[in-house]
Design a protein around this motif. Structure first.
Motif, PDB file in Angstrom:
ATOM      1  N   ILE A  22      22.762  22.442  13.411  1.00  0.00           N
ATOM      2  CA  ILE A  22      23.002  23.495  12.427  1.00  0.00           C
ATOM      3  C   ILE A  22      24.176  24.349  12.894  1.00  0.00           C
ATOM      4  N   GLY A  23      25.129  24.580  12.012  1.00  0.00           N
ATOM      5  CA  GLY A  23      26.292  25.400  12.322  1.00  0.00           C
ATOM      6  C   GLY A  23      26.595  26.349  11.177  1.00  0.00           C
ATOM      7  N   LEU A  24      27.738  27.013  11.279  1.00  0.00           N
ATOM      8  CA  LEU A  24      28.102  28.022  10.298  1.00  0.00           C
ATOM      9  C   LEU A  24      29.557  27.875   9.882  1.00  0.00           C
ATOM     10  N   VAL A  25      29.787  27.911   8.565  1.00  0.00           N
ATOM     11  CA  VAL A  25      31.135  28.040   8.013  1.00  0.00           C
ATOM     12  C   VAL A  25      31.272  29.487   7.564  1.00  0.00           C
ATOM     13  N   TYR A  26      32.180  30.244   8.189  1.00  0.00           N
ATOM     14  CA  TYR A  26      32.341  31.650   7.829  1.00  0.00           C
ATOM     15  C   TYR A  26      32.886  31.785   6.415  1.00  0.00           C
ATOM     16  N   ALA A  27      32.490  32.866   5.751  1.00  0.00           N
ATOM     17  CA  ALA A  27      32.923  33.108   4.374  1.00  0.00           C
ATOM     18  C   ALA A  27      34.444  33.124   4.258  1.00  0.00           C
ATOM     19  N   SER A  28      35.118  33.579   5.300  1.00  0.00           N
ATOM     20  CA  SER A  28      36.586  33.638   5.269  1.00  0.00           C
ATOM     21  C   SER A  28      37.222  32.254   5.293  1.00  0.00           C
ATOM     22  N   ASP A  29      36.445  31.232   5.633  1.00  0.00           N
ATOM     23  CA  ASP A  29      36.953  29.862   5.675  1.00  0.00           C
ATOM     24  C   ASP A  29      36.530  29.042   4.457  1.00  0.00           C
ATOM     25  N   VAL A  30      35.916  29.697   3.483  1.00  0.00           N
ATOM     26  CA  VAL A  30      35.476  29.007   2.270  1.00  0.00           C
ATOM     27  C   VAL A  30      36.507  29.244   1.172  1.00  0.00           C
ATOM     28  N   TYR A  31      37.111  28.162   0.678  1.00  0.00           N
ATOM     29  CA  TYR A  31      38.190  28.283  -0.307  1.00  0.00           C
ATOM     30  C   TYR A  31      37.884  27.558  -1.612  1.00  0.00           C
ATOM     31  N   LYS A  32      36.623  27.214  -1.840  1.00  0.00           N
ATOM     32  CA  LYS A  32      36.235  26.595  -3.097  1.00  0.00           C
ATOM     33  C   LYS A  32      34.758  26.850  -3.327  1.00  0.00           C
ATOM     34  N   LYS A  33      34.301  26.551  -4.524  1.00  0.00           N
ATOM     35  CA  LYS A  33      32.896  26.739  -4.874  1.00  0.00           C
ATOM     36  C   LYS A  33      32.043  25.722  -4.127  1.00  0.00           C
ATOM     37  N   LEU A  34      31.000  26.198  -3.481  1.00  0.00           N
ATOM     38  CA  LEU A  34      30.099  25.328  -2.734  1.00  0.00           C
ATOM     39  C   LEU A  34      28.697  25.400  -3.324  1.00  0.00           C
ATOM     40  N   TYR A  35      27.939  24.318  -3.111  1.00  0.00           N
ATOM     41  CA  TYR A  35      26.599  24.242  -3.685  1.00  0.00           C
ATOM     42  C   TYR A  35      25.604  23.768  -2.622  1.00  0.00           C
ATOM     43  N   PRO A  36      24.404  24.373  -2.590  1.00  0.00           N
ATOM     44  CA  PRO A  36      23.378  23.928  -1.633  1.00  0.00           C
ATOM     45  C   PRO A  36      23.056  22.446  -1.799  1.00  0.00           C
ATOM     46  N   LEU A  37      22.849  21.770  -0.672  1.00  0.00           N
ATOM     47  CA  LEU A  37      22.471  20.355  -0.576  1.00  0.00           C
ATOM     48  C   LEU A  37      23.617  19.398  -0.869  1.00  0.00           C
ATOM     49  N   SER A  38      24.814  19.921  -1.171  1.00  0.00           N
ATOM     50  CA  SER A  38      25.953  19.027  -1.366  1.00  0.00           C
ATOM     51  C   SER A  38      26.549  18.658  -0.010  1.00  0.00           C
ATOM     52  N   GLU A  39      27.380  17.625   0.000  1.00  0.00           N
ATOM     53  CA  GLU A  39      27.981  17.137   1.238  1.00  0.00           C
ATOM     54  C   GLU A  39      29.469  17.435   1.263  1.00  0.00           C
ATOM     55  N   GLU A  40      29.974  17.781   2.440  1.00  0.00           N
ATOM     56  CA  GLU A  40      31.382  18.090   2.629  1.00  0.00           C
ATOM     57  C   GLU A  40      31.845  17.514   3.968  1.00  0.00           C
ATOM     58  N   THR A  41      33.138  17.291   4.090  1.00  0.00           N
ATOM     59  CA  THR A  41      33.729  16.967   5.384  1.00  0.00           C
ATOM     60  C   THR A  41      34.157  18.274   6.044  1.00  0.00           C
ATOM     61  N   GLY A  42      33.897  18.415   7.336  1.00  0.00           N
ATOM     62  CA  GLY A  42      34.266  19.621   8.050  1.00  0.00           C
ATOM     63  C   GLY A  42      34.937  19.306   9.374  1.00  0.00           C
ATOM     64  N   TYR A  43      35.331  20.364  10.075  1.00  0.00           N
ATOM     65  CA  TYR A  43      36.015  20.237  11.360  1.00  0.00           C
ATOM     66  C   TYR A  43      35.480  21.304  12.308  1.00  0.00           C
ATOM     67  N   ILE A  44      35.171  20.895  13.531  1.00  0.00           N
ATOM     68  CA  ILE A  44      34.650  21.841  14.512  1.00  0.00           C
ATOM     69  C   ILE A  44      35.713  22.908  14.785  1.00  0.00           C
ATOM     70  N   LYS A  45      35.323  24.154  14.599  1.00  0.00           N
ATOM     71  CA  LYS A  45      36.236  25.277  14.812  1.00  0.00           C
ATOM     72  C   LYS A  45      36.064  25.871  16.201  1.00  0.00           C
ATOM     73  N   ALA A  46      34.810  26.000  16.624  1.00  0.00           N
ATOM     74  CA  ALA A  46      34.552  26.568  17.959  1.00  0.00           C
ATOM     75  C   ALA A  46      33.139  26.231  18.403  1.00  0.00           C
ATOM     76  N   MET A  47      33.006  25.970  19.705  1.00  0.00           N
ATOM     77  CA  MET A  47      31.697  25.864  20.354  1.00  0.00           C
ATOM     78  C   MET A  47      31.521  27.164  21.118  1.00  0.00           C
ATOM     79  N   ARG A  48      30.719  28.054  20.599  1.00  0.00           N
ATOM     80  CA  ARG A  48      30.627  29.404  21.142  1.00  0.00           C
ATOM     81  C   ARG A  48      29.818  29.455  22.442  1.00  0.00           C
ATOM     82  N   GLU A  49      30.063  30.489  23.221  1.00  0.00           N
ATOM     83  CA  GLU A  49      29.363  30.647  24.499  1.00  0.00           C
ATOM     84  C   GLU A  49      27.862  30.831  24.309  1.00  0.00           C
ATOM     85  N   ASP A  50      27.464  31.351  23.149  1.00  0.00           N
ATOM     86  CA  ASP A  50      26.032  31.550  22.901  1.00  0.00           C
ATOM     87  C   ASP A  50      25.346  30.276  22.407  1.00  0.00           C
TER      88      ASP A  50
END
Length: 274
Positions: A168-196
């Motif tokens: 489970i990860g997070l796409v920040y709202a500032s990185d969302v540039y189109k309409k998204l829908y729950p349970l849909s599939e998208e291609t993504g890219y790892i932005k950061a592996m955080r220290e936490d």
């Protein structure tokens, strides 16, 4: 025998009903004849998924939507007071007990489901209750890695997503540039592996080396609008997001490259094809 997983097994016996498959420890699972795709001999190997049916181990060459430790979107085929049965891509439906339902599962609707083996019963079980934004250790992801996403839900920070069916990860709202829908599939890219131990994901590649796709998107939009687009360096991030589904940063990189290559002309309030 790896319950709830696809594995390589050997044929130890054959009869008119199917094959007996055996693992290295000698444990057996029955593969019904309907799942035999090609004829094989004793001691030959078969790739099969192992599950339980009426207290016995069975195998199938069907491909399940998810295995143990994975998430998948499944449709409910039957809802009872005791729990719900979900279609998970194989002949036997997956059971989700009522206590493992975040909300009452309704027949015919789709849900995000996680598979695990219940410690009390030893059975493959599904749940729609899972920890949001868990912490992970020792993952092999690197910044920029391409991943497959399942959209979970929108929150104040952005969108919670499932990464490669397992994390489970997070796409920040500032990185969302189109309409998204729950349970849909998208291609993504790892932005950061955080220290936490949390994972940040982007829906777009970052960096100059990946700007070609953004240049093409600008060109496509220009062609749709007869060579003229009322966007420029002075446009707001919201305007760019609405028209091109990209960040202002990537937009400026794209039009800068196109201008340098003498493909477009940039004015105060618009760009146009040359």
């Amino acid at each position: 025998m790896l319950l709830g997983r696809t594995q390589t097994l050997k044929i130890s016996e054959k009869n008119s009903s199917g094959w007996i498959l055996t693992d290295e420890s000698g444990e057996k699972a029955f593969l019904p004849k309907i799942f035999i795709r090609e004829e094989k001999e004793i001691d030959e190997e078969v790739e099969a998924f192992v599950y339980q049916d009426d207290g016995k181990l069975k195998a199938t060459t069907e491909i399940p939507l998810a295995e143990i430790g994975e998430f998948a979107v499944m449709s409910c085929v039957q809802s009872l007071p005791s729990g719900a049965f979900m279609d998970w891509g194989i002949i036997k439906d997956l059971f989700i007990p009522y206590k493992q339902q975040k909300s009452k599962i309704i027949e015919g609707k789709r849900y995000l489901v996680y598979l695990y083996i219940d410690e009390a019963t030893g059975l493959i079980t599904g749940t729609t209750k899972f920890k949001r934004n868990p912490q992970y250790q020792d993952l092999t992801f690197k910044k920029g890695d391409k991943v497959e996403l399942i959209l979970m839900n929108e929150s104040e920070l952005g969108w919670n997503v499932v990464i490669d069916k397992k994390y489970i990860g997070l796409v920040y709202a500032s990185d969302v540039y189109k309409k998204l829908y729950p349970l849909s599939e998208e291609t993504g890219y790892i932005k950061a592996m955080r220290e936490d131990g949390k994972i940040d994901v982007s829906l777009q590649r970052e960096g100059f080396e990946n700007i070609d796709e953004f240049r093409q998107k600008v060109l496509d939009k220009l062609e749709e609008n007869y060579g003229l687009l009322y966007l420029s360096d002075q446009s707001t991030p919201e305007e760019i997001k609405e028209k091109l589904q990209m960040s202002k940063k990537n937009f400026k990189k794209a039009i800068g490259g196109l201008y340098k290559d003498k493909v477009i002309d940039i004015s105060e309030d618009k760009i146009r094809l040359l």
